[in-house]
Design a protein around this motif. Sequence first.
Motif, PDB file in Angstrom:
ATOM      1  N   UNK A  23      14.432  -4.551  -7.580  1.00 44.76           N
ATOM      2  CA  UNK A  23      13.284  -5.381  -7.231  1.00 44.76           C
ATOM      3  C   UNK A  23      13.009  -5.294  -5.726  1.00 44.76           C
ATOM      4  N   UNK A  49      11.487  -2.083  -4.835  1.00 39.86           N
ATOM      5  CA  UNK A  49      10.080  -2.119  -5.248  1.00 39.86           C
ATOM      6  C   UNK A  49       9.222  -2.748  -4.146  1.00 39.86           C
ATOM      7  N   UNK A  50       9.688  -3.871  -3.600  1.00 32.01           N
ATOM      8  CA  UNK A  50       8.940  -4.550  -2.542  1.00 32.01           C
ATOM      9  C   UNK A  50       8.914  -3.722  -1.258  1.00 32.01           C
ATOM     10  N   UNK A  66       6.428  -1.032  -1.630  1.00 34.60           N
ATOM     11  CA  UNK A  66       5.062  -1.532  -1.756  1.00 34.60           C
ATOM     12  C   UNK A  66       4.507  -2.059  -0.429  1.00 34.60           C
ATOM     13  N   UNK A 116       2.408   0.053   2.044  1.00 35.99           N
ATOM     14  CA  UNK A 116       1.132   0.426   1.438  1.00 35.99           C
ATOM     15  C   UNK A 116       0.123  -0.718   1.555  1.00 35.99           C
ATOM     16  N   UNK A 117       0.582  -1.908   1.207  1.00 35.21           N
ATOM     17  CA  UNK A 117      -0.281  -3.086   1.303  1.00 35.21           C
ATOM     18  C   UNK A 117      -0.711  -3.320   2.748  1.00 35.21           C
ATOM     19  N   UNK A 164      -0.379 -11.501 -10.513  1.00 33.37           N
ATOM     20  CA  UNK A 164       0.223 -10.212 -10.181  1.00 33.37           C
ATOM     21  C   UNK A 164       1.721 -10.214 -10.465  1.00 33.37           C
ATOM     22  N   UNK A 165       2.245  -9.045 -10.832  1.00 33.24           N
ATOM     23  CA  UNK A 165       3.678  -8.985 -11.127  1.00 33.24           C
ATOM     24  C   UNK A 165       4.510  -8.888  -9.852  1.00 33.24           C
ATOM     25  N   UNK A 166       4.264  -9.797  -8.923  1.00 35.18           N
ATOM     26  CA  UNK A 166       4.998  -9.789  -7.654  1.00 35.18           C
ATOM     27  C   UNK A 166       5.239 -11.232  -7.238  1.00 35.18           C
ATOM     28  N   UNK A 167       6.257 -11.430  -6.417  1.00 32.82           N
ATOM     29  CA  UNK A 167       6.491 -12.754  -5.886  1.00 32.82           C
ATOM     30  C   UNK A 167       5.276 -13.202  -5.075  1.00 32.82           C
TER      31      UNK A 167
END
Lengths: 327, 267
Positions: free
Chosen positions: B5, B8-9, B12, B15-16, B106-109
């Motif tokens: 996880x 993944x963050x 990501x 990019x964000x 969204x599938x994110x915290x």
Amino acid sequence: MVIQATGLTKDYVINLKGKGLKGMAKSLFKSEKKTVHAVQDVNLQMDEGELVGYIGPNGAGKSTTIKMLSGILAPTAGSVRVCGLDPQKRRIQNAMNIGAVFGQKTQLWWDLPVRETFELLRRMYNIPADRYKKNVDEFMDFLDMGPFADQAVRQLSLGQRMRAEIAASLLHDPKVLFLDEPTIGLDVNVKVAVREFVKKINKERGVTILLTTHDLQDIEELAKRIVVINHGQVGFDGSQAELARKYADGKHSVSFTLQQEVSDILLPEGLAAHCTIQREGRNVKVMHDSSVSSSDLIVALVQRYRLTDIDIEGPQIEDVVMEVYRE
Amino acid sequence: MAVKRLWFYIKLYPYFVSRSIQSRMSYKSDFFLGVGASALMQGLGYVFIWAVFQGIPEMNGWSFYQMVFVYGMAAISLGLNEFLFAGSWNVGKHVRDGSFDRLLLRPMGTLFSILAEDVALHGIGSVLFGLAVCIVALCRLHLALSLGKILFWIVAMACGSLIFFSVNIVCATVSFWVTDISSSMVMVQNVSEFTKYPIAIYDRKLQVFLTYVIPFAFSSYYPAGFLLGMESSPIYWIGPILAAAAAVTVAALFWRYGTGKYQSAGG
């Protein structure tokens, strides 16, 4: 069972603010509270691949229900399972299983071009490259998004944006799709395109879809099963035909023109009790409930009178819904 | 699972952030003005200390350049916070207009979404200014930092910005109950002004407040005391790390509690 909601309830507590400056000052120290029962004891089961039309007047609790199913709001009472998960407690996993479009709010990135938004979603949902390419190509093609795919979302027309929203909600192959007023404010062409797309997604991919709308054409064309919510409670759950039978009985009619003047329209006894007759000269409208079949009625009429211009009408969904909302 | 996880963050995030910078950069003059304003603000504070020290040789055992070093540390932490954690200022707006909905879909915290959504580049102005005055101060004090201390410095700056961030998040979380909280956030931001000077010069009560209640002092005074070799008590070097860990934990728990109370908005 893809969606299972039992006894689902949501109360909001609202702070009532007094009028004017004085009221505002008062509410700083002591505020009056009011509880609004947005959704009360709603039971909803949906099987895989079902498409349910969820209808009700403004403020009936449609969006609140969807927000509880998608993990945005915590229910006050009752239980929800979407694909076996509690949407709020397992929010992130649930988010992978669902797609959601809210007609009134955008899910896209305002300053980014549509294509880049999709790319962001690909990373966010970890969509495998081949699935991603296949979905983007298919959606772009079907929804004719090519002409505006490189424009920033804020520059899109409502129709373009809504197409992008729906495509975006489906990129990660969700099992369940929530469409909250997806056709609101759209022109006829875009509405048709959206309907066709929803139909296709439901049929070809077996996506379970819960659709709310005020456009009854959407309901007529898309939803075999309808759930009606009013004042936070489910008033009806069944097929379109059942809905019509329940709420629009007596709304069937046979209209015709008499070829000769007659003084009175007489019907056989078995039928007469279920019919009411409206007449304007030679133009006649016989309204009947669903215990009478239109063909029996026409046969009976043809045996006695000479008719032309026979017109059979079933209940209009508008009538049905107005009847339901009135309750 | 947790490692996956996290990875993944980490993948990501850049990019964000690059998307966020991309949209911010469409307003270029805004960016340069922001950097300038941010550095100018810090510069004015520097002039203030300089003016005070024209009359006195030292203040409660702190010389001019030692104070400058503390000031620089605070500027770096505050700048990093401004730069990386600008998103915390958007929470109130998201809650008020119901756009927090989309973060929950969204599938994110949600905390990650908030952070990844916005960076304020002009915070770099503060960071660069802080770094410059710290180096000047070290030269004037004839101090050469060991490699270990330089590493500690980096960690301390990260911890300092996390403390500012955590306090901001705690304030922002209140918006799940109270609709407009930006004024209270500004108030807490103003408290951070105190950290630009060594807390040794303040009243005892204020020292306790800045150490244990809103632990801003761990972003500048404590690590500076250790780096400058003025203090050897462990609180000066382990304190910033523990304070940051505690602040982040409290903020994350409170945030989680607050998001559960989210009421959304409208139809």
